[in-house]
Design a protein around this motif. Sequence first.
Motif, PDB file in Angstrom:
ATOM      1  N   ALA A  29       8.954  -3.214  18.052  1.00 29.84           N
ATOM      2  CA  ALA A  29       9.164  -3.752  16.684  1.00 29.84           C
ATOM      3  C   ALA A  29       8.184  -2.957  15.876  1.00 29.84           C
ATOM      4  N   VAL A  30       8.320  -2.854  14.572  1.00 31.89           N
ATOM      5  CA  VAL A  30       7.556  -2.260  13.657  1.00 31.89           C
ATOM      6  C   VAL A  30       7.691  -3.358  12.133  1.00 31.89           C
ATOM      7  N   ALA A  31       6.730  -3.472  11.792  1.00 31.88           N
ATOM      8  CA  ALA A  31       6.284  -4.342  10.560  1.00 31.88           C
ATOM      9  C   ALA A  31       5.603  -3.178   9.348  1.00 31.88           C
ATOM     10  N   HIS A  32       6.135  -2.954   8.294  1.00 29.21           N
ATOM     11  CA  HIS A  32       5.517  -2.264   7.294  1.00 29.21           C
ATOM     12  C   HIS A  32       4.783  -3.072   6.193  1.00 29.21           C
ATOM     13  N   TYR A  33       3.850  -2.376   5.770  1.00 23.75           N
ATOM     14  CA  TYR A  33       3.160  -2.982   4.517  1.00 23.75           C
ATOM     15  C   TYR A  33       3.967  -2.652   3.364  1.00 23.75           C
ATOM     16  N   GLY A  34       4.006  -3.878   2.563  1.00 28.61           N
ATOM     17  CA  GLY A  34       4.965  -4.210   1.461  1.00 28.61           C
ATOM     18  C   GLY A  34       4.189  -4.116   0.089  1.00 28.61           C
ATOM     19  N   PRO A  35       4.851  -4.180  -1.187  1.00 33.07           N
ATOM     20  CA  PRO A  35       4.332  -3.982  -2.251  1.00 33.07           C
ATOM     21  C   PRO A  35       3.037  -5.246  -2.374  1.00 33.07           C
ATOM     22  N   GLY A  36       1.887  -4.589  -2.887  1.00 36.02           N
ATOM     23  CA  GLY A  36       0.710  -5.706  -3.196  1.00 36.02           C
ATOM     24  C   GLY A  36       0.044  -6.059  -1.893  1.00 36.02           C
ATOM     25  N   GLU A  37       0.369  -5.410  -0.780  1.00 37.40           N
ATOM     26  CA  GLU A  37      -0.412  -5.785   0.457  1.00 37.40           C
ATOM     27  C   GLU A  37      -1.504  -4.711   0.520  1.00 37.40           C
ATOM     28  N   PRO A  38      -2.776  -4.853   1.619  1.00 36.48           N
ATOM     29  CA  PRO A  38      -3.773  -4.335   1.436  1.00 36.48           C
ATOM     30  C   PRO A  38      -3.573  -2.790   2.125  1.00 36.48           C
ATOM     31  N   GLY A  39      -2.571  -2.487   2.789  1.00 39.60           N
ATOM     32  CA  GLY A  39      -2.278  -0.921   3.295  1.00 39.60           C
ATOM     33  C   GLY A  39      -1.303  -0.216   2.480  1.00 39.60           C
ATOM     34  N   THR A  40      -1.270   0.774   2.739  1.00 42.97           N
ATOM     35  CA  THR A  40      -0.228   1.651   1.810  1.00 42.97           C
ATOM     36  C   THR A  40       1.219   1.149   1.978  1.00 42.97           C
ATOM     37  N   GLU A  41       1.982   1.120   1.075  1.00 42.54           N
ATOM     38  CA  GLU A  41       3.320   0.610   1.244  1.00 42.54           C
ATOM     39  C   GLU A  41       4.153   1.312   1.982  1.00 42.54           C
ATOM     40  N   GLY A  42       4.837   0.967   2.898  1.00 40.57           N
ATOM     41  CA  GLY A  42       5.519   1.699   3.981  1.00 40.57           C
ATOM     42  C   GLY A  42       4.989   2.160   5.198  1.00 40.57           C
ATOM     43  N   THR A  43       3.743   1.807   5.180  1.00 41.56           N
ATOM     44  CA  THR A  43       3.028   2.393   6.398  1.00 41.56           C
ATOM     45  C   THR A  43       3.162   1.187   7.418  1.00 41.56           C
TER      46      THR A  43
ATOM     47  N   SER B 102      -5.624  -0.210   7.270  1.00 40.14           N
ATOM     48  CA  SER B 102      -5.784  -0.265   5.694  1.00 40.14           C
ATOM     49  C   SER B 102      -7.259  -0.199   5.186  1.00 40.14           C
ATOM     50  N   VAL B 103      -8.075  -0.107   6.195  1.00 41.66           N
ATOM     51  CA  VAL B 103      -9.478   0.031   5.848  1.00 41.66           C
ATOM     52  C   VAL B 103      -9.710   1.604   6.434  1.00 41.66           C
ATOM     53  N   LYS B 104     -10.445   2.325   5.778  1.00 45.71           N
ATOM     54  CA  LYS B 104     -10.909   3.371   6.258  1.00 45.71           C
ATOM     55  C   LYS B 104     -12.308   3.524   6.925  1.00 45.71           C
ATOM     56  N   HIS B 105     -12.532   3.728   8.186  1.00 43.95           N
ATOM     57  CA  HIS B 105     -13.484   3.747   8.976  1.00 43.95           C
ATOM     58  C   HIS B 105     -14.176   5.245   9.024  1.00 43.95           C
ATOM     59  N   GLU B 106     -15.376   4.970   9.707  1.00 42.77           N
ATOM     60  CA  GLU B 106     -16.059   6.114  10.004  1.00 42.77           C
ATOM     61  C   GLU B 106     -15.995   6.602  11.272  1.00 42.77           C
ATOM     62  N   PHE B 107     -14.853   6.213  12.059  1.00 36.04           N
ATOM     63  CA  PHE B 107     -14.675   6.493  13.283  1.00 36.04           C
ATOM     64  C   PHE B 107     -13.413   6.672  13.662  1.00 36.04           C
ATOM     65  N   GLY B 108     -12.905   7.299  14.563  1.00 35.90           N
ATOM     66  CA  GLY B 108     -11.466   7.443  14.984  1.00 35.90           C
ATOM     67  C   GLY B 108     -11.259   7.345  16.511  1.00 35.90           C
TER      68      GLY B 108
END
Length: 132
Positions: free
Chosen positions: A34-48, A67-73
């Motif tokens: 399953a995959v759910a994508h961010y839509g318009p107006g949501e906190p993540g980049t639309e389509g990601t 949707s939040v950039k962190h200092e770690f990966g």
Amino acid sequence: MTQKIHTFLMFQNDDAEEAMNFYVSLFDDAKVVAVAHYGPGEPGTEGTVKHATFMLAGQEYMAIDSSVKHEFGFTPSMSLYVGCGSEEEIERLYGALLDGGKPLMPLDSYGFSTRFGWVNDRFGVSWQLNLP
């Protein structure tokens, strides 16, 4: 509800879907569940990827594009360990995962294994490949 533990992969560069599709292409008995994508107006980049689940060799994984950039990966101290069934399989997987990635331990015999390799793939995920 029965407890279940999943590996959860948080991607920082909006490449969760590309990584998931790449991993699914490498393994037998693999599929996107399953995959759910961010839509318009949501906190993540639309389509990601807001949330995704996929299977590799019967094991379920989760992935998101944060949707939040962190200092770690990702870090190699947590890796996906793959028991390979043949020389051809370990060579194929190591080569595919190394493409654009970084070798941590080249394919070789290290005493604890007939053939072993460790690589960070192009998405930063760490993989240990073993041929007993």
